[in-house]
Design an enzyme around this catalytic site. Structure first.
Site, PDB file in Angstrom:
ATOM      1  N   HIS A  58      88.836   4.150   1.445  1.00  0.00           N
ATOM      2  CA  HIS A  58      89.407   4.480   0.139  1.00  0.00           C
ATOM      3  C   HIS A  58      88.315   4.335  -0.912  1.00  0.00           C
ATOM      4  O   HIS A  58      87.501   3.414  -0.848  1.00  0.00           O
ATOM      5  CB  HIS A  58      90.549   3.516  -0.211  1.00  0.00           C
ATOM      6  CG  HIS A  58      90.943   3.576  -1.654  1.00  0.00           C
ATOM      7  ND1 HIS A  58      91.826   4.512  -2.138  1.00  0.00           N
ATOM      8  CD2 HIS A  58      90.527   2.840  -2.726  1.00  0.00           C
ATOM      9  CE1 HIS A  58      91.952   4.338  -3.444  1.00  0.00           C
ATOM     10  NE2 HIS A  58      91.177   3.338  -3.825  1.00  0.00           N
ATOM     11  N   ARG A  84      83.805  10.764   5.731  1.00  0.00           N
ATOM     12  CA  ARG A  84      85.002  11.240   6.437  1.00  0.00           C
ATOM     13  C   ARG A  84      84.687  12.434   7.332  1.00  0.00           C
ATOM     14  O   ARG A  84      85.247  12.565   8.418  1.00  0.00           O
ATOM     15  CB  ARG A  84      86.097  11.597   5.437  1.00  0.00           C
ATOM     16  CG  ARG A  84      86.677  10.377   4.746  1.00  0.00           C
ATOM     17  CD  ARG A  84      87.724  10.773   3.738  1.00  0.00           C
ATOM     18  NE  ARG A  84      88.315   9.620   3.084  1.00  0.00           N
ATOM     19  CZ  ARG A  84      88.651   9.595   1.804  1.00  0.00           C
ATOM     20  NH1 ARG A  84      88.449  10.650   1.024  1.00  0.00           N
ATOM     21  NH2 ARG A  84      89.198   8.508   1.289  1.00  0.00           N
ATOM     22  N   ASN A 118      91.810   8.100   7.612  1.00  0.00           N
ATOM     23  CA  ASN A 118      90.591   8.647   7.001  1.00  0.00           C
ATOM     24  C   ASN A 118      89.568   7.581   6.623  1.00  0.00           C
ATOM     25  O   ASN A 118      88.683   7.810   5.825  1.00  0.00           O
ATOM     26  CB  ASN A 118      90.922   9.571   5.825  1.00  0.00           C
ATOM     27  CG  ASN A 118      91.530   8.857   4.647  1.00  0.00           C
ATOM     28  OD1 ASN A 118      91.702   7.637   4.648  1.00  0.00           O
ATOM     29  ND2 ASN A 118      91.857   9.620   3.616  1.00  0.00           N
ATOM     30  N   PHE A 122     105.024   9.648   2.543  1.00  0.00           N
ATOM     31  CA  PHE A 122     104.107   8.893   3.404  1.00  0.00           C
ATOM     32  C   PHE A 122     103.837   7.469   2.910  1.00  0.00           C
ATOM     33  O   PHE A 122     103.092   6.716   3.548  1.00  0.00           O
ATOM     34  CB  PHE A 122     102.772   9.639   3.540  1.00  0.00           C
ATOM     35  CG  PHE A 122     102.095   9.907   2.216  1.00  0.00           C
ATOM     36  CD1 PHE A 122     101.294   8.950   1.606  1.00  0.00           C
ATOM     37  CD2 PHE A 122     102.265  11.128   1.580  1.00  0.00           C
ATOM     38  CE1 PHE A 122     100.675   9.193   0.383  1.00  0.00           C
ATOM     39  CE2 PHE A 122     101.653  11.387   0.353  1.00  0.00           C
ATOM     40  CZ  PHE A 122     100.855  10.411  -0.240  1.00  0.00           C
ATOM     41  N   LYS A 139      89.029   0.878   5.586  1.00  0.00           N
ATOM     42  CA  LYS A 139      90.390   0.736   6.097  1.00  0.00           C
ATOM     43  C   LYS A 139      90.419   0.167   7.522  1.00  0.00           C
ATOM     44  O   LYS A 139      89.391   0.133   8.204  1.00  0.00           O
ATOM     45  CB  LYS A 139      91.085   2.096   6.034  1.00  0.00           C
ATOM     46  CG  LYS A 139      91.240   2.624   4.607  1.00  0.00           C
ATOM     47  CD  LYS A 139      91.916   3.979   4.605  1.00  0.00           C
ATOM     48  CE  LYS A 139      92.134   4.497   3.192  1.00  0.00           C
ATOM     49  NZ  LYS A 139      92.840   5.791   3.199  1.00  0.00           N
TER      50      LYS A 139
END
Length: 153
Positions: free
Chosen positions: A119, A106, A116, A61, A13
């Site tokens: 994915h 993580r 975090n 979210f 990410k």
């Protein structure tokens, strides 16, 4: 039992890209013995991400997630190997990093769920859907790893 050709989708990410964690995350998969079959860096569009996260539409979210994921470059990857979907999820740790054990990606590199860093597909059907959403068939590289005989019996 899963076979050595099972594939999963992993996406590093924007927060991990900005923090310079690409190599550290990549290294975990290589050291474990998994084989990379596709990788690209891109800035995903909101429409692409809305399809990727379609099962989360309606969650409070959702818009923040799509906005965050489109805020900078991501590294999309496909890894291959024995039981890779399940094992990758264990390597990543819990979605909430505060619930992740030290030694997981993580658990070692993130603190908040909204940042975090990575994915990973949560099931084989999800992996297949995500791989076809992010990669064209010709972008998946079929190759034989010289180390495969040292990883698999």
């Amino acid at each position: 039992m899963s076979n050595t050709k099972e594939r999963t989708f992993i996406c590093i990410k924007p927060d991990a890209v900005q923090r310079g964690l690409i190599g550290k995350i990549f290294e975990r998969f290589e050291q474990r013995g998994y084989k990379l079959v596709a990788m690209k860096m891109l800035k995903a569009t909101k429409s692409h991400l809305e399809i990727h996260y379609q099962e989360l539409q309606g969650k409070p979210f959702f818009n923040d997630l799509v906005g965050y994921m489109s805020s900078g470059p991501v590294i999309a990857m496909v890894w291959e190997g024995l039981d890779v979907v399940k094992q990758a999820r264990q390597m990543l740790g819990a979605t909430n990093p505060l619930n992740s054990m030290p030694g997981t990606i993580r658990g070692d590199f993130s603190i908040q769920t909204g940042r975090n860093i990575v994915h990973g597909s949560d099931s084989l059907p999800s992996a297949e859907r995500e791989i076809t959403h992010w990669f064209k068939p010709e972008e998946l590289c079929e190759w034989s790893s010289a180390t495969a005989t040292w990883v698999y019996e």
